[in-house]
Design a protein around this motif. Structure first.
Motif, PDB file in Angstrom:
ATOM      1  N   GLY A  13       0.826  -1.214   0.000  1.00 49.30           N
ATOM      2  CA  GLY A  13       0.000   0.000   0.000  1.00 49.30           C
ATOM      3  C   GLY A  13       0.851   1.251   0.000  1.00 49.30           C
ATOM      4  O   GLY A  13       0.450   2.296   0.520  1.00 49.30           O
ATOM      5  N   GLY A  14       2.052   1.148  -0.583  1.00 54.54           N
ATOM      6  CA  GLY A  14       2.990   2.265  -0.563  1.00 54.54           C
ATOM      7  C   GLY A  14       2.591   3.402  -1.496  1.00 54.54           C
ATOM      8  O   GLY A  14       1.517   3.385  -2.116  1.00 54.54           O
ATOM      9  N   LYS A  15       3.477   4.359  -1.567  1.00 57.65           N
ATOM     10  CA  LYS A  15       3.198   5.572  -2.346  1.00 57.65           C
ATOM     11  C   LYS A  15       2.856   5.202  -3.792  1.00 57.65           C
ATOM     12  O   LYS A  15       3.597   4.456  -4.435  1.00 57.65           O
ATOM     13  CB  LYS A  15       4.427   6.475  -2.323  1.00 57.65           C
ATOM     14  N   SER A  36       0.525   3.326  -4.864  1.00 58.58           N
ATOM     15  CA  SER A  36      -0.181   2.051  -5.055  1.00 58.58           C
ATOM     16  C   SER A  36      -1.668   2.332  -5.259  1.00 58.58           C
ATOM     17  O   SER A  36      -2.186   3.366  -4.844  1.00 58.58           O
ATOM     18  CB  SER A  36       0.013   1.140  -3.849  1.00 58.58           C
ATOM     19  N   GLN A  37      -2.338   1.359  -5.868  1.00 58.02           N
ATOM     20  CA  GLN A  37      -3.742   1.612  -6.183  1.00 58.02           C
ATOM     21  C   GLN A  37      -4.621   1.592  -4.936  1.00 58.02           C
ATOM     22  O   GLN A  37      -5.484   2.440  -4.769  1.00 58.02           O
ATOM     23  CB  GLN A  37      -4.254   0.552  -7.174  1.00 58.02           C
ATOM     24  N   ILE A  38      -4.391   0.640  -4.038  1.00 55.61           N
ATOM     25  CA  ILE A  38      -5.409   0.402  -3.016  1.00 55.61           C
ATOM     26  C   ILE A  38      -4.979   0.814  -1.609  1.00 55.61           C
ATOM     27  O   ILE A  38      -5.799   0.829  -0.690  1.00 55.61           O
ATOM     28  CB  ILE A  38      -5.851  -1.098  -3.071  1.00 55.61           C
ATOM     29  N   PHE A  44       5.875  -0.518   3.849  1.00 53.66           N
ATOM     30  CA  PHE A  44       4.918  -0.091   2.832  1.00 53.66           C
ATOM     31  C   PHE A  44       5.300  -0.424   1.404  1.00 53.66           C
ATOM     32  O   PHE A  44       4.465  -0.353   0.525  1.00 53.66           O
ATOM     33  CB  PHE A  44       4.718   1.434   2.912  1.00 53.66           C
ATOM     34  N   ASP A  45       6.572  -0.761   1.199  1.00 57.30           N
ATOM     35  CA  ASP A  45       7.030  -0.771  -0.193  1.00 57.30           C
ATOM     36  C   ASP A  45       8.106  -1.836  -0.400  1.00 57.30           C
ATOM     37  O   ASP A  45       8.872  -2.144   0.520  1.00 57.30           O
ATOM     38  CB  ASP A  45       7.617   0.618  -0.515  1.00 57.30           C
ATOM     39  N   LEU A  46       8.170  -2.348  -1.602  1.00 56.26           N
ATOM     40  CA  LEU A  46       9.255  -3.261  -1.977  1.00 56.26           C
ATOM     41  C   LEU A  46      10.598  -2.560  -1.854  1.00 56.26           C
ATOM     42  O   LEU A  46      11.600  -3.177  -1.516  1.00 56.26           O
ATOM     43  CB  LEU A  46       9.070  -3.692  -3.436  1.00 56.26           C
ATOM     44  N   PRO A  53       0.917  -7.285  -4.001  1.00 58.66           N
ATOM     45  CA  PRO A  53       0.466  -8.186  -5.074  1.00 58.66           C
ATOM     46  C   PRO A  53       0.179  -9.602  -4.551  1.00 58.66           C
ATOM     47  O   PRO A  53       0.712 -10.037  -3.518  1.00 58.66           O
ATOM     48  CB  PRO A  53       1.642  -8.153  -6.061  1.00 58.66           C
ATOM     49  N   ASN A  54      -0.635 -10.315  -5.315  1.00 57.01           N
ATOM     50  CA  ASN A  54      -1.240 -11.570  -4.840  1.00 57.01           C
ATOM     51  C   ASN A  54      -0.247 -12.630  -4.378  1.00 57.01           C
ATOM     52  O   ASN A  54      -0.529 -13.381  -3.442  1.00 57.01           O
ATOM     53  CB  ASN A  54      -2.096 -12.182  -5.957  1.00 57.01           C
ATOM     54  N   ASN A  55       0.911 -12.726  -5.033  1.00 61.14           N
ATOM     55  CA  ASN A  55       1.842 -13.815  -4.730  1.00 61.14           C
ATOM     56  C   ASN A  55       2.377 -13.750  -3.309  1.00 61.14           C
ATOM     57  O   ASN A  55       2.886 -14.743  -2.788  1.00 61.14           O
ATOM     58  CB  ASN A  55       3.018 -13.802  -5.718  1.00 61.14           C
ATOM     59  N   THR A  56       2.263 -12.591  -2.667  1.00 56.14           N
ATOM     60  CA  THR A  56       2.830 -12.440  -1.325  1.00 56.14           C
ATOM     61  C   THR A  56       1.794 -12.652  -0.216  1.00 56.14           C
ATOM     62  O   THR A  56       2.160 -12.706   0.958  1.00 56.14           O
ATOM     63  CB  THR A  56       3.426 -11.024  -1.157  1.00 56.14           C
ATOM     64  N   HIS A  57       0.529 -12.764  -0.570  1.00 54.22           N
ATOM     65  CA  HIS A  57      -0.506 -12.792   0.476  1.00 54.22           C
ATOM     66  C   HIS A  57      -0.334 -13.986   1.419  1.00 54.22           C
ATOM     67  O   HIS A  57      -0.470 -13.841   2.639  1.00 54.22           O
ATOM     68  CB  HIS A  57      -1.908 -12.843  -0.145  1.00 54.22           C
ATOM     69  N   TYR A  58      -0.059 -15.155   0.827  1.00 51.96           N
ATOM     70  CA  TYR A  58       0.038 -16.350   1.675  1.00 51.96           C
ATOM     71  C   TYR A  58       1.224 -16.275   2.640  1.00 51.96           C
ATOM     72  O   TYR A  58       1.033 -16.371   3.869  1.00 51.96           O
ATOM     73  CB  TYR A  58       0.093 -17.597   0.782  1.00 51.96           C
ATOM     74  N   CYS A 107      -6.427  -8.907   4.867  1.00 54.93           N
ATOM     75  CA  CYS A 107      -5.661  -9.207   3.656  1.00 54.93           C
ATOM     76  C   CYS A 107      -6.472  -8.901   2.404  1.00 54.93           C
ATOM     77  O   CYS A 107      -7.694  -9.057   2.382  1.00 54.93           O
ATOM     78  CB  CYS A 107      -5.242 -10.686   3.644  1.00 54.93           C
ATOM     79  N   GLU A 108      -5.750  -8.489   1.396  1.00 49.27           N
ATOM     80  CA  GLU A 108      -6.378  -8.277   0.096  1.00 49.27           C
ATOM     81  C   GLU A 108      -6.776  -9.619  -0.532  1.00 49.27           C
ATOM     82  O   GLU A 108      -6.256 -10.673  -0.176  1.00 49.27           O
ATOM     83  CB  GLU A 108      -5.415  -7.522  -0.828  1.00 49.27           C
ATOM     84  N   LYS A 109      -7.672  -9.536  -1.491  1.00 47.43           N
ATOM     85  CA  LYS A 109      -8.047 -10.714  -2.252  1.00 47.43           C
ATOM     86  C   LYS A 109      -7.215 -10.768  -3.517  1.00 47.43           C
ATOM     87  O   LYS A 109      -6.733  -9.710  -3.942  1.00 47.43           O
ATOM     88  CB  LYS A 109      -9.551 -10.755  -2.582  1.00 47.43           C
ATOM     89  N   PRO A 110      -7.058 -11.918  -4.153  1.00 44.09           N
ATOM     90  CA  PRO A 110      -7.390 -13.240  -3.636  1.00 44.09           C
ATOM     91  C   PRO A 110      -6.442 -13.606  -2.494  1.00 44.09           C
ATOM     92  O   PRO A 110      -5.252 -13.272  -2.533  1.00 44.09           O
ATOM     93  CB  PRO A 110      -7.191 -14.151  -4.844  1.00 44.09           C
ATOM     94  N   VAL A 144     -10.950 -10.187   4.902  1.00 40.79           N
ATOM     95  CA  VAL A 144     -10.569 -10.122   3.481  1.00 40.79           C
ATOM     96  C   VAL A 144     -11.363  -8.966   2.863  1.00 40.79           C
ATOM     97  O   VAL A 144     -12.583  -8.882   3.035  1.00 40.79           O
ATOM     98  CB  VAL A 144     -10.868 -11.459   2.764  1.00 40.79           C
ATOM     99  N   THR A 145     -10.685  -8.098   2.125  1.00 39.25           N
ATOM    100  CA  THR A 145     -11.332  -6.844   1.721  1.00 39.25           C
ATOM    101  C   THR A 145     -12.144  -6.970   0.426  1.00 39.25           C
ATOM    102  O   THR A 145     -11.771  -6.426  -0.619  1.00 39.25           O
ATOM    103  CB  THR A 145     -10.307  -5.693   1.629  1.00 39.25           C
ATOM    104  N   TYR A 146     -13.255  -7.687   0.561  1.00 36.80           N
ATOM    105  CA  TYR A 146     -14.280  -7.624  -0.473  1.00 36.80           C
ATOM    106  C   TYR A 146     -15.083  -6.347  -0.188  1.00 36.80           C
ATOM    107  O   TYR A 146     -16.198  -6.384   0.347  1.00 36.80           O
ATOM    108  CB  TYR A 146     -15.162  -8.875  -0.424  1.00 36.80           C
ATOM    109  N   ARG A 177       0.709  -4.636 -14.934  1.00 33.56           N
ATOM    110  CA  ARG A 177       1.663  -5.655 -15.423  1.00 33.56           C
ATOM    111  C   ARG A 177       1.670  -6.884 -14.543  1.00 33.56           C
ATOM    112  O   ARG A 177       1.600  -8.010 -15.018  1.00 33.56           O
ATOM    113  CB  ARG A 177       3.062  -5.032 -15.496  1.00 33.56           C
ATOM    114  N   TRP A 178       1.746  -6.701 -13.212  1.00 34.46           N
ATOM    115  CA  TRP A 178       1.818  -7.901 -12.364  1.00 34.46           C
ATOM    116  C   TRP A 178       0.499  -8.679 -12.409  1.00 34.46           C
ATOM    117  O   TRP A 178       0.490  -9.892 -12.205  1.00 34.46           O
ATOM    118  CB  TRP A 178       2.259  -7.560 -10.934  1.00 34.46           C
ATOM    119  N   ARG A 179      -0.595  -7.978 -12.717  1.00 33.58           N
ATOM    120  CA  ARG A 179      -1.896  -8.657 -12.732  1.00 33.58           C
ATOM    121  C   ARG A 179      -2.011  -9.680 -13.869  1.00 33.58           C
ATOM    122  O   ARG A 179      -2.872 -10.558 -13.825  1.00 33.58           O
ATOM    123  CB  ARG A 179      -3.028  -7.625 -12.850  1.00 33.58           C
ATOM    124  N   VAL A 180      -1.184  -9.546 -14.908  1.00 35.06           N
ATOM    125  CA  VAL A 180      -1.272 -10.484 -16.032  1.00 35.06           C
ATOM    126  C   VAL A 180      -0.049 -11.410 -16.075  1.00 35.06           C
ATOM    127  O   VAL A 180       0.216 -12.054 -17.083  1.00 35.06           O
ATOM    128  CB  VAL A 180      -1.460  -9.745 -17.371  1.00 35.06           C
TER     129      VAL A 180
END
Ligand code: NAD
Length: 390
Positions: free
Chosen positions: A19-21, A23-25, A46-48, A93-98, A113-116, A140-142, A189-192
């Motif tokens: 959720g860093g500077k 970021s979308q959400i 907050f950031d990579l 991004p999703n790959n880090t949630h778990y 946590c964000e979805k998915p 989970v933020t639906y 980009r990361w979404r695809v």
């Protein structure tokens, strides 16, 4: 009505991962969590980019020593402090949630946590087991599910106004990625990219939102089997889909469809949930979230408005400003966050049963979203076959 009244004893000491500077959400999370004073942001990774994350944390008013280079440093340091964070939000991004959710739970910290939630059902169930064993909450933020008219739709189903539910039509189909915007836009980009997004793009990114809303409106419907077809209209996105159609059959004999797309050219969000019963139908559209369309067979259609006294009392509980004034996504998210806070407090006081009826997207909703995507991908990648839902 929500009007400055606090339902918990104290603000929850809270941190963020991601959720860093820019970021979308991230900003939506901070606005929602702090809107009513339920969460107090005191730590973050907050950031990579650790330096950028630290600078951003200080810009947000955090103390320098609580702006951490990464999540593990934060969980270790905060767990050792008497005034350490009680809850962390994961907006990466999703790959880090778990792995990040698992690390937080193992440090005894509640999670939003964000979805998915994860890539696989097995991972999601693992998190569920850890959270249960440690008495911790995972929200989970639906976020759209916090809109008040969703509650009214659920009441109209529960009280039989619509009759027996026959058909559920779900849609979340925007047009913003009709071209290969990921070439210029890092958040697209990361979404695809399967390494970051997981086994799906729009199914996990978009469709799980109306799916969860349908679970709230029709909690009695259980999917028996589903069939999915998915496409990558921007070919470079393959194997991840930018368009998908899902057919569902429920145990009760009801049927459902879900169309999700990022290439619905010209469309804004087009997130719609329509539930059809034997006597009437309701339809909610996220671009007009303060209204719910109610159609009873043989009667003129009605447009119900948020905040009006003809609604069910529970549908008025989250009213902030009275009817006629538009409320929006930030309010919907804040409605979920006070519930997350209530759930966290009840768990910390050893009395989770007192929030048993509190409606919020918790770990079960997170697991279900991942399970649904997994079944959709399995069906689509086998050529679009019916798969039993287990
Ligand atoms: P983004 O790419 O705009 O921002 C990601 C942020 O996380 C960046 O600040 C990045 O530096 C940071 N980050 C990445 N890896 C990190 C790590 N290991 N540690 C710390 N920080 C890290 O992404 P976004 O669009 O904000 O999406 C983030 C998540 O939120 C995704 O899972 C996405 O699916 C979800 N999302 C949900 C909604 C919703 O309505 N609930 C809406 C948008 C995004």
């Amino acid at each position: 009505m929500i009007n400055g009244n606090r339902l918990t004893k104290s603000a929850i000491r809270w941190g963020m991962v991601g959720g860093g500077k820019g970021s979308q959400i991230g900003y939506v999370h901070r606005s929602a969590a702090m809107r009513d004073g339920y969460f107090d942001l005191i730590a973050g990774a907050f950031d990579l980019d650790a330096d950028r994350g630290r600078a951003f944390g200080m810009e947000l008013g955090l103390q320098a020593d609580r702006c951490y280079p990464d999540h593990q440093a934060m969980f270790t340091a905060e767990a050792a402090r008497p005034d350490g964070i009680r809850c962390v939000t994961i907006a990466t991004p999703n790959n880090t949630h778990y792995p990040i959710t698992k690390a937080a739970l193992q440090a005894g910290i509640h999670v939003i946590c964000e979805k998915p939630l994860t890539f696989t059902t097995a991972e999601a169930l693992d998190l569920q087991a850890i959270a249960k064993a440690r008495g911790l909450v995972v929200g989970v933020t639906y976020g759209y599910s916090g809109h008040q008219m969703i509650e009214e739709a659920a009441r109209l189903v529960a009280d039989g106004t619509l009759g027996k539910i026959r058909i559920v039509n779900l849609q979340f189909a925007h047009g913003f990625h009709s071209a290969a915007v990921e070439l210029e836009n890092p958040a697209a980009r990361w979404r695809v990219d399967p390494a970051f997004a997981g086994p799906s793009y729009v199914l996990g990114d978009l469709a799980t939102h109306p799916l969860y809303i349908s679970e709230v409106i029709c909690p009695h419907l259980k999917i028996r089997r589903l069939l999915c077809s998915r496409q990558s209209f921007v070919a470079s996105r393959a194997p991840l889909e930018d368009n998908a159609t899902v057919l569902m059959e429920y145990d009760s004999g009801a049927v459902g469809t879900c169309w999700t797309s990022a290439v619905n050219a010209g469309a804004m969000h087009s997130q719609k949930v329509r539930v059809v019963g034997s006597k009437g139908s309701v339809e909610w559209w996220d671009e007009h979230p303060n209204q719910l369309r109610l159609e009873i067979q043989g009667e003129p259609a009605r447009l119900l408005d948020r905040g009006m006294p003809y609604l069910h009392p529970q549908s008025l509980a989250d009213d902030r400003i009275g009817a006629g004034h538009p409320e929006g996504l930030f309010d919907a998210w804040a409605n979920l966050h006070y519930r997350f806070a209530l759930a966290i407090e009840a768990h910390e006081e050893g009395d989770p049963s007192r929030v048993a009826d509190l409606r919020y997207p918790g770990i079960a909703a997170g697991v279900e979203g991942v399970r649904w995507v997994e079944h959709c991908v399995r069906s689509a990648d086998a050529g679009g076959i019916w798969v039993d839902y287990a």
